[in-house]
Structures are given as C-alpha cells and as structure tokens.
Design a protein around this motif. Structure first.
Motif, PDB file in Angstrom:
ATOM      1  N   LEU A  40      -0.054  17.552   8.937  1.00 41.44           N
ATOM      2  CA  LEU A  40       0.472  15.905   8.410  1.00 41.44           C
ATOM      3  C   LEU A  40      -0.457  15.085   8.406  1.00 41.44           C
ATOM      4  CD1 LEU A  40       2.788  14.820   6.806  1.00 41.44           C
ATOM      5  CD2 LEU A  40       2.907  14.522   9.244  1.00 41.44           C
ATOM      6  N   ASP A  41      -1.602  14.676   9.689  1.00 39.81           N
ATOM      7  CA  ASP A  41      -2.719  14.289   9.654  1.00 39.81           C
ATOM      8  C   ASP A  41      -3.319  14.417   9.114  1.00 39.81           C
ATOM      9  OD1 ASP A  41      -3.021  11.447  11.427  1.00 39.81           O
ATOM     10  OD2 ASP A  41      -4.419  13.709  12.222  1.00 39.81           O
ATOM     11  N   GLY A  42      -4.284  15.863   8.751  1.00 38.95           N
ATOM     12  CA  GLY A  42      -4.757  16.076   8.096  1.00 38.95           C
ATOM     13  C   GLY A  42      -4.740  15.302   6.610  1.00 38.95           C
ATOM     14  N   ARG A  43      -3.695  16.042   6.173  1.00 38.91           N
ATOM     15  CA  ARG A  43      -3.334  15.424   4.568  1.00 38.91           C
ATOM     16  C   ARG A  43      -3.511  14.019   4.880  1.00 38.91           C
ATOM     17  NH1 ARG A  43       2.352  17.317   2.661  1.00 38.91           N
ATOM     18  NH2 ARG A  43       0.991  16.667   0.000  1.00 38.91           N
ATOM     19  N   LEU A  44      -2.760  13.257   5.813  1.00 38.71           N
ATOM     20  CA  LEU A  44      -2.858  11.550   4.954  1.00 38.71           C
ATOM     21  C   LEU A  44      -4.392  10.993   5.566  1.00 38.71           C
ATOM     22  CD1 LEU A  44      -1.468   8.709   5.662  1.00 38.71           C
ATOM     23  CD2 LEU A  44      -1.730   9.111   8.320  1.00 38.71           C
ATOM     24  N   ARG A  45      -5.330  11.952   6.150  1.00 37.56           N
ATOM     25  CA  ARG A  45      -6.465  11.696   6.619  1.00 37.56           C
ATOM     26  C   ARG A  45      -7.387  11.643   4.723  1.00 37.56           C
ATOM     27  NH1 ARG A  45      -8.822  10.469  11.491  1.00 37.56           N
ATOM     28  NH2 ARG A  45      -6.915  11.334  13.215  1.00 37.56           N
ATOM     29  N   ARG A  46      -6.456  12.883   4.207  1.00 40.73           N
ATOM     30  CA  ARG A  46      -7.515  13.109   3.324  1.00 40.73           C
ATOM     31  C   ARG A  46      -6.906  12.690   1.906  1.00 40.73           C
ATOM     32  NH1 ARG A  46      -6.702  18.446   5.411  1.00 40.73           N
ATOM     33  NH2 ARG A  46      -5.071  18.253   4.179  1.00 40.73           N
ATOM     34  N   GLY A  47      -5.903  11.383   2.331  1.00 37.81           N
ATOM     35  CA  GLY A  47      -5.621  11.120   1.449  1.00 37.81           C
ATOM     36  C   GLY A  47      -4.502  11.667   0.636  1.00 37.81           C
ATOM     37  N   GLU A  48      -3.757  13.251   0.696  1.00 40.64           N
ATOM     38  CA  GLU A  48      -3.200  13.900  -0.105  1.00 40.64           C
ATOM     39  C   GLU A  48      -1.892  13.129  -0.179  1.00 40.64           C
ATOM     40  OE1 GLU A  48      -3.716  17.527   1.600  1.00 40.64           O
ATOM     41  OE2 GLU A  48      -5.147  17.568   0.839  1.00 40.64           O
ATOM     42  N   ILE A  49      -1.306  11.862   0.833  1.00 45.84           N
ATOM     43  CA  ILE A  49      -0.183  11.991   0.865  1.00 45.84           C
ATOM     44  C   ILE A  49      -0.124   9.861   1.884  1.00 45.84           C
ATOM     45  CG2 ILE A  49       1.557  13.592   1.429  1.00 45.84           C
ATOM     46  CD1 ILE A  49       0.902  13.048   4.350  1.00 45.84           C
ATOM     47  N   ASP A  50       0.584   9.568   1.293  1.00 43.17           N
ATOM     48  CA  ASP A  50       0.013   7.365   2.055  1.00 43.17           C
ATOM     49  C   ASP A  50       1.260   7.928   2.826  1.00 43.17           C
ATOM     50  OD1 ASP A  50       3.441   8.372   1.107  1.00 43.17           O
ATOM     51  OD2 ASP A  50       3.148   6.397  -0.160  1.00 43.17           O
ATOM     52  N   SER A  51       1.438   6.744   3.552  1.00 40.68           N
ATOM     53  CA  SER A  51       1.704   6.065   4.905  1.00 40.68           C
ATOM     54  C   SER A  51       3.155   6.244   4.870  1.00 40.68           C
ATOM     55  CB  SER A  51       1.313   4.919   5.326  1.00 40.68           C
ATOM     56  OG  SER A  51       1.312   3.824   4.758  1.00 40.68           O
ATOM     57  N   ALA A  52       3.740   6.333   4.381  1.00 41.86           N
ATOM     58  CA  ALA A  52       5.405   6.228   3.558  1.00 41.86           C
ATOM     59  C   ALA A  52       5.560   7.696   4.086  1.00 41.86           C
ATOM     60  CB  ALA A  52       6.224   5.134   3.049  1.00 41.86           C
ATOM     61  N   ASP A  53       5.075   8.087   3.144  1.00 45.17           N
ATOM     62  CA  ASP A  53       5.288  10.205   3.491  1.00 45.17           C
ATOM     63  C   ASP A  53       4.973  10.507   4.861  1.00 45.17           C
ATOM     64  OD1 ASP A  53       6.348  10.167   1.038  1.00 45.17           O
ATOM     65  OD2 ASP A  53       4.165  10.679  -0.024  1.00 45.17           O
ATOM     66  N   PHE A  54       4.027  10.045   5.823  1.00 41.40           N
ATOM     67  CA  PHE A  54       3.498  10.627   6.477  1.00 41.40           C
ATOM     68  C   PHE A  54       4.424   9.828   7.355  1.00 41.40           C
ATOM     69  CE2 PHE A  54       1.764   9.717  10.673  1.00 41.40           C
ATOM     70  CZ  PHE A  54       1.039  10.471  11.040  1.00 41.40           C
TER      71      PHE A  54
END
Length: 82
Positions: A46-60
């Motif tokens: 999940l952290d990796g997806r946030l860093r890669r921009g695949e998800i926004d902070s609300a989804d994170f």
C-alpha cells in the motif's frame, strides 16, 4: 477393560477420524487467518502504491485504517483478549 472399550467404540472410529481431520483444518485456517505477515506485506504494498502515485492519500488512509484494524484484531487474539 481396554479391549472391551475398543470393541464397543470401534464403530465411532470413522467419526473420530473425521473430527480429528476437521480440527486440524480449523487449526491451520486459524493460524493463517491470524498471521500478521500478510497484513504487514499489504501495508508495505500500500505504501509503495502511494509512493508510485497509483492511489491518492484518501484511498491510502482508508486502506491503511482497515489493515491496522486487522493488526489490532490479530494482537488481541494472540493475547487472548476478546
């Protein structure tokens, strides 16, 4: 008495065998369900997806909250708490 008991309870042997197998399956499922390693791996992903921009902070934040709740549940189970 042991021989007599064995003869009398022999018809129940298949039932006992099925119950033993069912208990082993339940134990294995419980061990897997309460294993924190997959939850930690999901948090890292999940952290990796946030860093890669695949998800926004609300989804994170939503997904992280669910995973942290799951870790709390695992910790309570391991401590024997309800």
């Amino acid at each position: 008495m042991g021989l007599l008991t064995s003869l009398v309870t022999a018809p129940l042997a298949p039932v006992r065998a099925v119950m033993w197998v069912a208990q082993r399956i339940a134990d294995k499922a419980e061990a897997e369900y309460y294993d924190p390693a997959p939850v930690w791996a999901a948090l890292a992903e999940l952290d990796g997806r946030l860093r890669r921009g695949e998800i926004d902070s609300a989804d994170f934040d939503r997904a992280e909250e669910e995973l942290l709740d799951r870790l709390d549940e695992i910790a309570r189970f391991r401590q024997g708490l309800p």
